[in-house]
Design an enzyme around this catalytic site. Structure first.
Site, PDB file in Angstrom:
ATOM      1  N   ASP A  36      -1.451  -6.668  11.063  1.00 58.19           N
ATOM      2  CA  ASP A  36      -1.979  -5.558  11.360  1.00 58.19           C
ATOM      3  C   ASP A  36      -3.076  -5.482  12.292  1.00 58.19           C
ATOM      4  O   ASP A  36      -3.315  -4.646  13.068  1.00 58.19           O
ATOM      5  CB  ASP A  36      -2.625  -4.878   9.991  1.00 58.19           C
ATOM      6  CG  ASP A  36      -1.288  -4.320   9.210  1.00 58.19           C
ATOM      7  OD1 ASP A  36      -0.593  -3.823   9.606  1.00 58.19           O
ATOM      8  OD2 ASP A  36      -1.647  -4.530   8.055  1.00 58.19           O
TER       9      ASP A  36
ATOM     10  N   ARG B 285      10.094  -0.425   9.643  1.00 62.44           N
ATOM     11  CA  ARG B 285      10.261  -0.773   8.186  1.00 62.44           C
ATOM     12  C   ARG B 285      11.590  -0.153   7.482  1.00 62.44           C
ATOM     13  O   ARG B 285      11.781  -0.410   6.535  1.00 62.44           O
ATOM     14  CB  ARG B 285       9.105  -1.012   7.245  1.00 62.44           C
ATOM     15  CG  ARG B 285       9.162  -1.291   5.896  1.00 62.44           C
ATOM     16  CD  ARG B 285       9.393  -2.961   5.993  1.00 62.44           C
ATOM     17  NE  ARG B 285       8.628  -3.643   6.786  1.00 62.44           N
ATOM     18  CZ  ARG B 285       7.333  -4.315   6.289  1.00 62.44           C
ATOM     19  NH1 ARG B 285       6.766  -3.871   5.051  1.00 62.44           N
ATOM     20  NH2 ARG B 285       6.849  -5.175   7.108  1.00 62.44           N
TER      21      ARG B 285
ATOM     22  N   HIS C 285      -2.002  -0.645   2.659  1.00 58.39           N
ATOM     23  CA  HIS C 285      -0.559  -1.127   2.844  1.00 58.39           C
ATOM     24  C   HIS C 285      -0.438  -1.040   4.499  1.00 58.39           C
ATOM     25  O   HIS C 285      -1.080  -1.355   5.437  1.00 58.39           O
ATOM     26  CB  HIS C 285       0.449  -0.657   2.168  1.00 58.39           C
ATOM     27  CG  HIS C 285       1.809  -0.887   2.209  1.00 58.39           C
ATOM     28  ND1 HIS C 285       2.261  -2.001   2.756  1.00 58.39           N
ATOM     29  CD2 HIS C 285       2.901  -0.495   1.676  1.00 58.39           C
ATOM     30  CE1 HIS C 285       3.477  -2.207   2.693  1.00 58.39           C
ATOM     31  NE2 HIS C 285       4.061  -1.283   2.198  1.00 58.39           N
TER      32      HIS C 285
ATOM     33  N   GLY D  95      -7.132  -5.959   8.060  1.00 56.53           N
ATOM     34  CA  GLY D  95      -6.311  -6.615   9.117  1.00 56.53           C
ATOM     35  C   GLY D  95      -6.612  -8.171   8.716  1.00 56.53           C
ATOM     36  O   GLY D  95      -6.157  -8.970   9.790  1.00 56.53           O
ATOM     37  N   PHE D  96      -7.162  -8.588   7.781  1.00 56.52           N
ATOM     38  CA  PHE D  96      -7.267 -10.064   7.486  1.00 56.52           C
ATOM     39  C   PHE D  96      -6.908 -10.412   6.157  1.00 56.52           C
ATOM     40  O   PHE D  96      -6.973  -9.735   5.373  1.00 56.52           O
ATOM     41  CB  PHE D  96      -8.849 -10.403   7.560  1.00 56.52           C
ATOM     42  CG  PHE D  96      -9.220 -10.312   8.794  1.00 56.52           C
ATOM     43  CD1 PHE D  96      -9.104 -11.412   9.752  1.00 56.52           C
ATOM     44  CD2 PHE D  96      -9.642  -9.131   9.589  1.00 56.52           C
ATOM     45  CE1 PHE D  96      -9.513 -11.506  11.242  1.00 56.52           C
ATOM     46  CE2 PHE D  96     -10.112  -9.157  10.927  1.00 56.52           C
ATOM     47  CZ  PHE D  96      -9.908 -10.125  11.752  1.00 56.52           C
TER      48      PHE D  96
ATOM     49  N   HIS E 224      -3.911 -12.109   3.299  1.00 57.05           N
ATOM     50  CA  HIS E 224      -2.685 -11.506   2.982  1.00 57.05           C
ATOM     51  C   HIS E 224      -2.368 -11.849   1.794  1.00 57.05           C
ATOM     52  O   HIS E 224      -2.468 -13.090   1.216  1.00 57.05           O
ATOM     53  CB  HIS E 224      -1.501 -12.128   3.947  1.00 57.05           C
ATOM     54  CG  HIS E 224      -0.217 -11.055   3.677  1.00 57.05           C
ATOM     55  ND1 HIS E 224       0.724 -11.484   2.872  1.00 57.05           N
ATOM     56  CD2 HIS E 224       0.057 -10.305   4.579  1.00 57.05           C
ATOM     57  CE1 HIS E 224       1.558 -10.507   3.165  1.00 57.05           C
ATOM     58  NE2 HIS E 224       1.470  -9.738   4.154  1.00 57.05           N
TER      59      HIS E 224
ATOM     60  N   ARG F 117      12.140  -0.739 -15.266  1.00 58.75           N
ATOM     61  CA  ARG F 117      11.344  -0.016 -16.353  1.00 58.75           C
ATOM     62  C   ARG F 117      10.344  -0.965 -16.872  1.00 58.75           C
ATOM     63  O   ARG F 117      11.106  -1.541 -17.970  1.00 58.75           O
ATOM     64  CB  ARG F 117      12.269   0.837 -17.137  1.00 58.75           C
ATOM     65  CG  ARG F 117      11.757   2.020 -17.966  1.00 58.75           C
ATOM     66  CD  ARG F 117      10.848   1.394 -19.063  1.00 58.75           C
ATOM     67  NE  ARG F 117      10.465   2.648 -19.673  1.00 58.75           N
ATOM     68  CZ  ARG F 117       9.332   2.738 -20.586  1.00 58.75           C
ATOM     69  NH1 ARG F 117       8.302   1.653 -20.230  1.00 58.75           N
ATOM     70  NH2 ARG F 117       8.925   3.798 -20.997  1.00 58.75           N
TER      71      ARG F 117
ATOM     72  N   ARG G 212       3.287 -13.962  11.935  1.00 56.70           N
ATOM     73  CA  ARG G 212       3.393 -12.815  12.941  1.00 56.70           C
ATOM     74  C   ARG G 212       2.439 -12.590  13.885  1.00 56.70           C
ATOM     75  O   ARG G 212       2.347 -11.710  15.020  1.00 56.70           O
ATOM     76  CB  ARG G 212       4.070 -11.876  12.212  1.00 56.70           C
ATOM     77  CG  ARG G 212       5.227 -11.764  11.317  1.00 56.70           C
ATOM     78  CD  ARG G 212       5.171 -10.583  10.207  1.00 56.70           C
ATOM     79  NE  ARG G 212       4.181 -10.468   9.576  1.00 56.70           N
ATOM     80  CZ  ARG G 212       3.953  -9.449   8.348  1.00 56.70           C
ATOM     81  NH1 ARG G 212       4.739  -8.661   8.387  1.00 56.70           N
ATOM     82  NH2 ARG G 212       2.808  -9.689   7.729  1.00 56.70           N
TER      83      ARG G 212
END
Lengths: 373, 373
Positions: free
Chosen positions: A309, A334, A219, A255-256, A258, A353, A267
Site C-alpha cells: 500500500d 482483487r 484493509h 502502509g507498514f 503486514h 460457521r 510486492r
C-alpha cells in the site's frame, strides 16, 4: 473477544487453497506457482486475471478472446445508470461500487447460463464504468460513454477517468499495480467472500461482501491513508520531523508491516521502482523522496518495512488518480482473486460457521417490564 | 479445502461473545442470559432488539421511546425509492434488501452523528418499507405509503404487505418468530458481518455482507426450501411416501439438524406450537399435519430433529407471507443480532485474517505467451 481468543485468527490455518502461496516459497508470493516478480515484469493484468480465474496462463488466442470479452462487457444497463445517478456526489466511491455490484446482481442475476466466471468477467470489465460514470455525472454533469477502445483494464480505467488516451508509461504502471493487488490468499475481504459463498449464496453477494470488507482502513483503505500522510509533508525534513512526532504520539502509521509477511512485502520493491520511474519521468520527485524518508524513519524507529500500500500511494498519485479512487482500483484488481476463491470454495464447500466462547451474563429470569427501573 | 481442514470452522472457537449462549445453559439458547422460552412467551420483539443492541432490557419509558423512534424511521428517501424501482419484478427479494441496504449507506452514511446504533434502528425500521415498496410497485403498480400506525415491527410488515390492519393472532405469531430469529451467535451471516467490521469498515458494509450470506440455501434460505417441500404434499400419506423417496434418493432435506445443536433446536417447539395454533384458528390444518408427518419420518429414518426453519415455514404461510419473503423476514429479525455483534467486534477489534495451507503448484517459471500452447 478475549485476549486469549482475540487473535483475529492470526496464524490460524482455516483451510487449504491452491491459488496464492504467501511466504512459503521463492520471493514470498506466487500466483498458482508463478513468482510475483516474474509476473510483474513479464505478464499483463488480463493474463493474471485469466490465470487466477481459470487456473492456468492463457494462450495468445485465449488472451485475445478474453480481452475482447472484457471490452464488450464495459457497458452499463440503463437501470444501473439510474441507480448510480441517485448516489450523492459526496458518497464514498467504495459505497458506489458496493451498491453498483449489488444492483447489477438484481439486473443480471446468477443462473445456469450466467455463471461465476462470466459474472467475474462482467464485474471486472464494468467496475471502472460504474465508478467513473457516477464520477463524471456528478463532477461534470456528464453521462459518459463507458465503452472505450483501450484493450486493457488499466487503459480503460485511465481513459474513462481522464476522458483522453493515456500515455504508455502510466498505462503500464497501472497494469503492474493491478497485477500486484490481484490476489493475496485469505485476506479479510477474500475470507468474507468465502464465508458468504459457503452458504451457497450467489457470486454478487460474495463480491459485495468483499467490497465492504476491503473498504475498511485496516484493509484496502490503507493506501488512501498512506497518501494522506505523505501529502502532508512538503519536504523530506518535514517528513522526518512529522514522523517522529506521529510516532511519539503513538499514531497508527498506515502502509507498514503486514499480518503475514515478517521479513518484508515482496510486492513493495516492485511498486517502489515504479513510483521512482514515474517521479523521474514526470520530473516531480517530492512525493517519492518524502516516501523514501518515511520508509527510512519507520525502519530505523520501528523496524517496520513498507507493504504494497505504501508506494502504491505515490504511484497512483503520479498517474493522476484521485486518492478516493485508490481503494476502488484495489477492487478492480482483487475481484479476480475473489472470483478464484469463490470458485475454489464451491468446489469443496462446507458452511463456514465457527463458535464463540460465551462470556455474557449467567442465566437470569426475565423481569416483566412494569418491574424494571 | 482439504478433508483435514475442510471443517468450515465447525466446533472451532474463534473468539468470545457476551450476546447469545448456544447449548451452554438452560434450554439451550439465551440472549444475554435470558432463556429463549421465557422471552418468546413474555417479551415483544422491540424489547429483544433493545436488549441485544443496548445490552439490557428497556424500562417502559425506554421501550415506548424506542418504538416511537422505529416508527419515525420507516420512511424511504426519494432517491432510494427510485433505486428500488429500477430492480426488476423477478429480482430475488434478498437482492432487493442487499441493494437497498447498500444504497441507504450512500444516502445516509455512517458518521460521528449517525452511529452504529442509529443505523441499526434505521435499517430495522425500514427493511420492511424497502421490500414492500418494491413489491407493490411491481405487483400492483402502486407507490405505497411506507409509514403506518402499527407500533410493532411485525405489525408494520404485515400492514404494508397486506395493505390492511393485521389481526392480533397473526401479529403476535410474527412477533414471536422475530424474537426466535433475532440472534444466534456466530452463524455464517453474523460471522461475515464481523469479518467485515474487523477491517473497521462501516455498519452498512457489514450488514450488506450479512444479508448476502443469509441469502444462501445453507443458511437463511432454508425456511423457503422447507416450505417448497411441505407444499408439495397434499396429504400426510403423500408426505410419508414422498419423504421415503426423497431420502432413498439421498436428497438434502432442509429444515432438519443443526451445526451446533445436537439434541434438538430449543426454538423449534416454540414455533411448532404457533404453527399449530394458527392452523387451528384458521381451520387449515393440512400444512401442519404434513409438517408433523415429515418431522416423524425424519426422526424415525435419520434421527434428525427439526430446526427453527422447519415450522417457521408453515407458520409464515398461515400468516399469509409469500414464500419469497421468508428469508427477508429473517433479515429484519437478525439485523438486531448483527448490530450487537458489530458493536462487540468494534469494542475490542482485531482484523480477522486467517491463513490457508497452500496446496497449489510448486514454483514454476513464467512461460512467455508466444511459447504457450
Amino acid at each position: 473477544m478475549s485476549e486469549r481468543n482475540n487473535s483475529g485468527l492470526a496464524g490460524v490455518v482455516v483451510g487449504q487453497s491452491a491459488i496464492a502461496s504467501v511466504e512459503s516459497s521463492g520471493n514470498g508470493l506466487s500466483y498458482r506457482g508463478y513468482d510475483i516478480l516474474e509476473l510483474a515484469e513479464q505478464a499483463n493484468f488480463e493474463e493474471i486475471a485469466y490465470l487466477l480465474i481459470h487456473g492456468r496462463l492463457p494462450t495468445e488466442v485465449e488472451l485475445r478472446d478474453y480481452q475482447s470479452d472484457l471490452m464488450r462487457h464495459r457497458n452499463l444497463p440503463e437501470a444501473l445508470k439510474t441507480v448510480l445517478e441517485q448516489l450523492p456526489p459526496e458518497t464514498q466511491p467504495m459505497d458506489v461500487l458496493r451498491t453498483g455490484c449489488s444492483a447489477l446482481g438484481c439486473l443480471e442475476p446468477e443462473s445456469d447460463q450466467r455463471t461465476v466466471t462470466s459474472i467475474a468477467d462482467r464485474l471486472l470489465a464494468s467496475f471502472a464504468s460504474m465508478l467513473l460514470y457516477w464520477h463524471h455525472f456528478h463532477v461534470n454533469g456528464q453521462r459518459i460513454e463507458t465503452m472505450s477502445d483501450e484493450t486493457s483494464v488499466a487503459g480503460h480505467f485511465l481513459s474513462l477517468l481522464k476522458q483522453e488516451t493515456p500515455d504508455e508509461l502510466t498505462r503500464r504502471a497501472m497494469d503492474v499495480s493491478l497485477i500486484l493487488y490481484a490476489e493475496h490468499e485469505l485476506n479479510a475481504s477474500t475470507f468474507a467472500a468465502r464465508v458468504v459463498a459457503s452458504t451457497l449464496s450467489d457470486t454478487y453477494s460474495a463480491m459485495t461482501a468483499a467490497i465492504g470488507a476491503l473498504r475498511g482502513p485496516l484493509h484496502g483503505g490503507a493506501n488512501e491513508a498512506a497518501m494522506d500522510m505523505i501529502a502532508r509533508y512538503a519536504t523530506v525534513e518535514d517528513a522526518e520531523r512529522g514522523m517522529h512526532e506521529a510516532l511519539s504520539n503513538k499514531q497508527l502509521i498506515m502502509g507498514f508491516g503486514h499480518r503475514v509477511y515478517k521479513q518484508g512485502d515482496p510486492r513493495s520493491p516492485i511498486i517502489k521502482a515504479w513510483s521512482n520511474k514515474l517521479a523521474v519521468a514526470t520530473n516531480k520527485t517530492r512525493l517519492f523522496e518524502v516516501s523514501e524518508r518515511i520508509e527510512q524513519v519507520m525502519m530505523r524507529e520501528k523496524g517496520l518495512f513498507p507493504n504494497l500500500d505504501f508506494y502504491s500511494a505515490s504511484t497512483y498519485h503520479s498517474c493522476g488518480i484521485p486518492t478516493a479512487f485508490f481503494t476502488p482500483l484495489f477492487v478492480i484488481a482483487r475481484c479476480t482473486g475473489w472470483a478464484a476463491h469463490i470458485i475454489e470454495q464451491r468446489e469443496n464447500n462446507k458452511l463456514i460457521r465457527p463458535l464463540a466462547e460465551y462470556t455474557g451474563p449467567t442465566p437470569r429470569s426475565y423481569i416483566p417490564i412494569e418491574r424494571r427501573h
